[in-house]
Design a protein around this motif. Sequence first.
Motif, PDB file in Angstrom:
ATOM      1  N   THR A 287      92.108  21.019  42.312  1.00 56.48           N
ATOM      2  CA  THR A 287      92.264  22.137  42.894  1.00 56.48           C
ATOM      3  C   THR A 287      93.953  22.412  43.864  1.00 56.48           C
ATOM      4  O   THR A 287      94.032  21.388  44.262  1.00 56.48           O
ATOM      5  CB  THR A 287      90.599  22.319  43.778  1.00 56.48           C
TER       6      THR A 287
ATOM      7  N   ASP B  15      94.973  24.760  46.883  1.00 58.01           N
ATOM      8  CA  ASP B  15      94.978  25.875  47.914  1.00 58.01           C
ATOM      9  C   ASP B  15      95.920  26.573  47.372  1.00 58.01           C
ATOM     10  O   ASP B  15      97.205  25.953  48.156  1.00 58.01           O
ATOM     11  CB  ASP B  15      94.254  25.087  48.865  1.00 58.01           C
TER      12      ASP B  15
ATOM     13  N   PHE C 198      93.415  28.129  43.853  1.00 62.08           N
ATOM     14  CA  PHE C 198      93.064  29.304  44.475  1.00 62.08           C
ATOM     15  C   PHE C 198      94.019  30.157  45.165  1.00 62.08           C
ATOM     16  O   PHE C 198      94.730  29.182  46.045  1.00 62.08           O
ATOM     17  CB  PHE C 198      92.194  28.149  45.667  1.00 62.08           C
TER      18      PHE C 198
ATOM     19  N   HIS D 130      90.791  32.368  47.289  1.00 60.77           N
ATOM     20  CA  HIS D 130      91.162  31.035  49.049  1.00 60.77           C
ATOM     21  C   HIS D 130      90.510  32.539  49.705  1.00 60.77           C
ATOM     22  O   HIS D 130      91.848  32.842  50.544  1.00 60.77           O
ATOM     23  CB  HIS D 130      91.923  31.118  49.017  1.00 60.77           C
TER      24      HIS D 130
ATOM     25  N   THR E 148      85.083  31.449  41.499  1.00 63.24           N
ATOM     26  CA  THR E 148      84.982  30.277  42.774  1.00 63.24           C
ATOM     27  C   THR E 148      85.957  30.968  44.054  1.00 63.24           C
ATOM     28  O   THR E 148      86.920  31.534  44.335  1.00 63.24           O
ATOM     29  CB  THR E 148      85.652  29.732  41.402  1.00 63.24           C
TER      30      THR E 148
ATOM     31  N   ALA F  63      87.150  29.058  47.238  1.00 69.14           N
ATOM     32  CA  ALA F  63      87.433  28.072  48.354  1.00 69.14           C
ATOM     33  C   ALA F  63      88.034  28.511  49.835  1.00 69.14           C
ATOM     34  O   ALA F  63      88.505  29.529  50.662  1.00 69.14           O
ATOM     35  CB  ALA F  63      88.652  27.278  47.864  1.00 69.14           C
TER      36      ALA F  63
ATOM     37  N   GLY G 142      88.230  25.099  55.593  1.00 69.10           N
ATOM     38  CA  GLY G 142      86.959  25.202  55.216  1.00 69.10           C
ATOM     39  C   GLY G 142      85.971  25.202  56.141  1.00 69.10           C
ATOM     40  O   GLY G 142      85.061  24.927  56.598  1.00 69.10           O
TER      41      GLY G 142
ATOM     42  N   ARG H 146      83.917  25.456  46.951  1.00 67.41           N
ATOM     43  CA  ARG H 146      84.352  24.867  47.213  1.00 67.41           C
ATOM     44  C   ARG H 146      85.262  24.594  49.017  1.00 67.41           C
ATOM     45  O   ARG H 146      86.133  25.116  49.626  1.00 67.41           O
ATOM     46  CB  ARG H 146      85.450  23.668  46.231  1.00 67.41           C
ATOM     47  N   PRO H 147      84.169  24.473  49.644  1.00 64.12           N
ATOM     48  CA  PRO H 147      84.952  24.227  51.331  1.00 64.12           C
ATOM     49  C   PRO H 147      85.460  22.478  51.611  1.00 64.12           C
ATOM     50  O   PRO H 147      86.175  22.396  50.431  1.00 64.12           O
ATOM     51  CB  PRO H 147      83.893  23.955  51.603  1.00 64.12           C
TER      52      PRO H 147
ATOM     53  N   SER I  43      84.456  17.748  48.434  1.00 61.57           N
ATOM     54  CA  SER I  43      85.497  17.263  47.283  1.00 61.57           C
ATOM     55  C   SER I  43      86.386  16.229  48.664  1.00 61.57           C
ATOM     56  O   SER I  43      85.897  15.582  49.510  1.00 61.57           O
ATOM     57  CB  SER I  43      87.211  17.969  47.273  1.00 61.57           C
TER      58      SER I  43
ATOM     59  N   TRP J 192      90.294  15.729  50.396  1.00 60.02           N
ATOM     60  CA  TRP J 192      91.743  16.619  50.250  1.00 60.02           C
ATOM     61  C   TRP J 192      92.868  15.594  50.878  1.00 60.02           C
ATOM     62  O   TRP J 192      92.870  14.652  50.864  1.00 60.02           O
ATOM     63  CB  TRP J 192      92.054  17.374  51.533  1.00 60.02           C
TER      64      TRP J 192
ATOM     65  N   ASN K  28      91.583  18.045  46.368  1.00 59.70           N
ATOM     66  CA  ASN K  28      92.529  19.392  47.105  1.00 59.70           C
ATOM     67  C   ASN K  28      93.925  18.854  46.992  1.00 59.70           C
ATOM     68  O   ASN K  28      94.593  17.860  48.215  1.00 59.70           O
ATOM     69  CB  ASN K  28      91.446  19.921  47.965  1.00 59.70           C
TER      70      ASN K  28
END
Length: 253
Positions: free
Chosen positions: A39, A41, A65, A98, A136, A138, A142, A160-161, A179, A181, A208
């Motif tokens: 993923t 961000d 995202f 996002h 989805t 994010a 987070g 997905r946090p 996840s 990161w 991430n």
Amino acid sequence: MRKNLLIFGFVGLGLISLLFFTIPKNSTDNNQKGVLTLTFDDGLKSQYEIAFKEMQKQDYEGTLFIVANWTGLFEGRELMSFDNAKEMQENSWEIGSHSLSHNFQNRLTKISDEELKNELDKSKEILEKEGFKIQTFAPPFGDYNNKVKEETKNYYLYVRPLEWGYNSFENIDPYNLKSKWVMTKYSSDDVCSWIKKANSENLWLILNFHHIGEEQTPWDFSEQKFKEVLECIKNEGIEIKTIKEVLENEKRN
């Protein structure tokens, strides 16, 4: 004697058939391996120019995202265009929201109920009007709690946090996906070790990423290290899927 042998033969075949049809399903899945989701961000230009292009060489797809209300620069970094993101979606990438603003002053756990609804609803609306299929989410930074989780369910299917760890196929919460990161402080070998663990233990690992390129902030990951991670993925033979693909199609015991 011949009659006895025939009887034993039929009994033997019957036992073999019985064993074959009563083997638990789990025992046929011993060779099943893990799944990996990559993923990205923020929708940064480097994710399009480097990550997307490099992953295309291996026919890998990821989940991107993007922030609905940002264009140009984000935190000093150039953003990809919606056209770039559409090209990724056309190549089987999943596009997620996002949030609307990704503003530290508008952290989802700190804003009013109406502002929270706006961040979730409006961002999805904008992205869908641009032609994206949004299921989805994010949360920026987070920033996530039970209140945000419950409100998110009104607009999205998966979240997905930033909760560190692997996902077990026996107990997946689609609104609180774990996840790991990937940051400057990690080497490609570190990331590869996470991938190997997921593959050997039949786990779902979500990685991430943020900026791919020169490492100027703690959240950056160099192009060379990213390429080394892709090589690890290729050598490990782990299956690559988007978040949506895993949760729609993955059926494991």
